[in-house]
Scaffold this active site. Structure first.
Site, PDB file in Angstrom:
ATOM      1  N   LYS A 153      43.752  65.152   3.914  1.00 60.39           N
ATOM      2  CA  LYS A 153      45.526  65.443   4.108  1.00 60.39           C
ATOM      3  C   LYS A 153      45.917  65.558   5.485  1.00 60.39           C
ATOM      4  O   LYS A 153      45.567  66.644   5.968  1.00 60.39           O
ATOM      5  CB  LYS A 153      45.976  66.045   2.822  1.00 60.39           C
ATOM      6  CG  LYS A 153      45.452  66.007   1.514  1.00 60.39           C
ATOM      7  CD  LYS A 153      45.752  67.291   0.633  1.00 60.39           C
ATOM      8  CE  LYS A 153      45.289  66.967  -0.817  1.00 60.39           C
ATOM      9  NZ  LYS A 153      45.507  67.881  -1.773  1.00 60.39           N
ATOM     10  N   GLU A 205      44.554  72.268   7.969  1.00 62.16           N
ATOM     11  CA  GLU A 205      45.116  71.107   8.438  1.00 62.16           C
ATOM     12  C   GLU A 205      46.541  71.179   8.861  1.00 62.16           C
ATOM     13  O   GLU A 205      47.142  70.385   9.582  1.00 62.16           O
ATOM     14  CB  GLU A 205      45.250  69.871   7.336  1.00 62.16           C
ATOM     15  CG  GLU A 205      43.791  69.462   7.067  1.00 62.16           C
ATOM     16  CD  GLU A 205      43.309  68.445   7.995  1.00 62.16           C
ATOM     17  OE1 GLU A 205      43.785  68.550   8.988  1.00 62.16           O
ATOM     18  OE2 GLU A 205      42.209  68.020   7.673  1.00 62.16           O
ATOM     19  N   ASP A 263      51.493  69.384  -5.364  1.00 59.69           N
ATOM     20  CA  ASP A 263      50.354  69.899  -4.407  1.00 59.69           C
ATOM     21  C   ASP A 263      51.194  70.964  -3.416  1.00 59.69           C
ATOM     22  O   ASP A 263      50.536  71.945  -2.924  1.00 59.69           O
ATOM     23  CB  ASP A 263      50.051  68.761  -3.675  1.00 59.69           C
ATOM     24  CG  ASP A 263      48.649  69.047  -2.900  1.00 59.69           C
ATOM     25  OD1 ASP A 263      48.036  70.047  -3.212  1.00 59.69           O
ATOM     26  OD2 ASP A 263      48.148  68.003  -1.964  1.00 59.69           O
ATOM     27  N   TRP A 286      35.772  70.023  -0.953  1.00 61.06           N
ATOM     28  CA  TRP A 286      36.196  69.170  -1.825  1.00 61.06           C
ATOM     29  C   TRP A 286      35.517  67.822  -1.975  1.00 61.06           C
ATOM     30  O   TRP A 286      35.253  67.268  -2.909  1.00 61.06           O
ATOM     31  CB  TRP A 286      37.467  68.553  -1.089  1.00 61.06           C
ATOM     32  CG  TRP A 286      38.448  67.677  -2.097  1.00 61.06           C
ATOM     33  CD1 TRP A 286      39.285  66.454  -1.718  1.00 61.06           C
ATOM     34  CD2 TRP A 286      38.791  67.949  -3.555  1.00 61.06           C
ATOM     35  NE1 TRP A 286      39.931  65.928  -2.872  1.00 61.06           N
ATOM     36  CE2 TRP A 286      39.654  66.884  -3.864  1.00 61.06           C
ATOM     37  CE3 TRP A 286      38.342  68.558  -4.398  1.00 61.06           C
ATOM     38  CZ2 TRP A 286      39.998  66.753  -5.076  1.00 61.06           C
ATOM     39  CZ3 TRP A 286      38.776  68.740  -5.665  1.00 61.06           C
ATOM     40  CH2 TRP A 286      39.713  67.662  -5.850  1.00 61.06           C
ATOM     41  N   LYS A 325      53.085  69.172   2.852  1.00 61.49           N
ATOM     42  CA  LYS A 325      53.014  70.392   2.132  1.00 61.49           C
ATOM     43  C   LYS A 325      52.397  71.794   2.799  1.00 61.49           C
ATOM     44  O   LYS A 325      52.445  72.768   2.657  1.00 61.49           O
ATOM     45  CB  LYS A 325      52.517  70.240   0.678  1.00 61.49           C
ATOM     46  CG  LYS A 325      51.208  69.577   0.691  1.00 61.49           C
ATOM     47  CD  LYS A 325      50.095  70.607   0.678  1.00 61.49           C
ATOM     48  CE  LYS A 325      48.801  69.621   0.739  1.00 61.49           C
ATOM     49  NZ  LYS A 325      47.610  70.510   0.814  1.00 61.49           N
ATOM     50  N   SER A 373      44.443  78.870  -0.813  1.00 70.22           N
ATOM     51  CA  SER A 373      45.082  78.047  -0.121  1.00 70.22           C
ATOM     52  C   SER A 373      44.751  78.522   1.768  1.00 70.22           C
ATOM     53  O   SER A 373      45.288  79.805   1.892  1.00 70.22           O
ATOM     54  CB  SER A 373      46.397  77.987  -0.065  1.00 70.22           C
ATOM     55  OG  SER A 373      47.115  77.366   0.926  1.00 70.22           O
ATOM     56  N   GLY A 388      46.703  65.079  -4.624  1.00 68.56           N
ATOM     57  CA  GLY A 388      47.437  65.946  -5.800  1.00 68.56           C
ATOM     58  C   GLY A 388      47.141  67.441  -5.720  1.00 68.56           C
ATOM     59  O   GLY A 388      46.214  67.944  -4.851  1.00 68.56           O
TER      60      GLY A 388
END
EC number: 1.1.1.94
Length: 338
Positions: free
Chosen positions: A110, A287, A250, A20, A197, A260, A141
């Site tokens: 996150k 995470e 998200d 990222w 999430k 994912s 997001g």
């Protein structure tokens, strides 16, 4: 018309050159900004300086990388934090020792810190002395780096308690062709939703691997969003944020995508692989495990009604049989939906 102080940055430092962080470097250079990446992984630094993305088989042009933290901090007054939550506090302590003038921070990681239950914005305020902290925002997001690096359309939210700063981050990261950034004043809600999430993605990975249907997955998402809303309310955020990009948006991306890490980790849990083994063998941070532990401990401490969190913890950390955990969850007393 309100006269705003100019906060636009032409030089940006990104700490963390993983998937990222390096992808956001491309976004910023597409907007004609100058970016310096920092990482302790020397192979990543070498690849970036060769014009290559360190994770994906794509070019990464007009970006430089170094392994000297002091050099990156001196490069600009805007610092993008793109490191896993487990390293955040240690990193910020190192940064504090090297700061000589105020910096603005944008967090793109996150999660929630275990034991303290603190969000990144809270850790930053706790560690960075107030005179050295100019501004803070989160950028969250539905945004798989695998798609953003290919310049596929993506929407994000820049959240800050300073509306002027969130507008400047919106302008800085928005690319007319593929990336649009909204603003939000609900920093708390954005951080909680973005962390929570990952847990639902873990569990959905388990459900899919165990051949549960889309009905079951929809039920998990619906009831999970309710628990997400309860947590946002507990942290005194805006429950409406749950329906926004860092919440529902998200969640969809993380819980249903082949990209994912958390969804794929859930599938491995379903196959009987212990969570610690998954963590140790993963090239990128999952995470969801750490966040699940943090929210479970928070639930115990404050007696919160989070049955999915409780069941998920029993399944993953206590290694209880799936059928036993599922039966306990589904046999909860009948009641009104809300």
């Amino acid at each position: 018309m309100i006269k705003r102080k100019k906060l636009y940055f032409m030089k940006i430092t990104i700490i963390g050159s993983g998937a990222w962080g390096s992808t956001l470097a491309q976004v910023l250079t597409d907007n004609n900004n100058q970016v310096l990446l920092y990482d302790t992984n020397l192979s990543y630094v070498e690849k970036i300086n060769q014009g290559k993305h360190p994770i994906f088989n794509t070019p990464l042009l007009n970006v430089k990388a170094v392994s000297c933290l002091k050099q990156t901090l001196e490069y600009s007054d805007l610092i993008v934090l793109a490191v896993p939550m487990k390293f955040m506090r240690h990193l910020l302590k190192k940064i504090t020792l090297m700061l000589t003038n105020p910096k603005s921070f944008v967090n793109v990681s996150k999660g929630i810190e275990p034991l303290t239950f603190l969000r990144v914005s809270e850790i930053v305020k706790q560690v960075i002395p107030a005179p050295l902290l100019a501004n803070f925002a989160s950028l969250m997001g539905p945004s798989h780096a695998e798609e953003v690096i290919l310049r596929k359309l993506t929407l994000l939210t820049a959240a800050s308690s300073n509306p002027v700063f969130s507008l400047e981050i919106q302008k800085l990261f928005s690319c007319p062709n593929y990336l649009k950034v909204y603003t939000s004043s609900d920093l708390v809600g954005n951080e909680i939703c973005s962390a929570f999430k990952n847990i639902l993605a873990l569990i959905n990975g388990i459900l899919v691997a165990k051949d549960f249907g889309i009905n079951s997955q929809a039920a998990l998402m619906s009831r999970g969003i309710l628990e997400m809303s309860r947590l946002v309310t507990f942290y005194q955020g805006n429950p409406q944020t749950v329906l926004g990009l860092p919440g529902l948006g998200d969640l969809i991306v993380t819980a249903f995508s082949k990209y994912s890490r958390n969804f794929n980790a859930g599938a491995k849990i379903a196959a009987g692989i212990p969570y610690q083994q998954i963590i140790d063998s993963s090239l990128q941070t999952v995470e969801g495990f750490q966040t699940l532990n943090a929210f479970y401990q928070l639930q115990l401490k404050h007696n919160l009604d989070l049955p999915i969190i409780q069941a998920s913890y029993q399944l993953i950390f206590e290694s209880k049989p799936f059928d036993t955990v599922f039966a306990t969850l589904i046999q909860r007393p009948y009641k009104s939906e809300f």
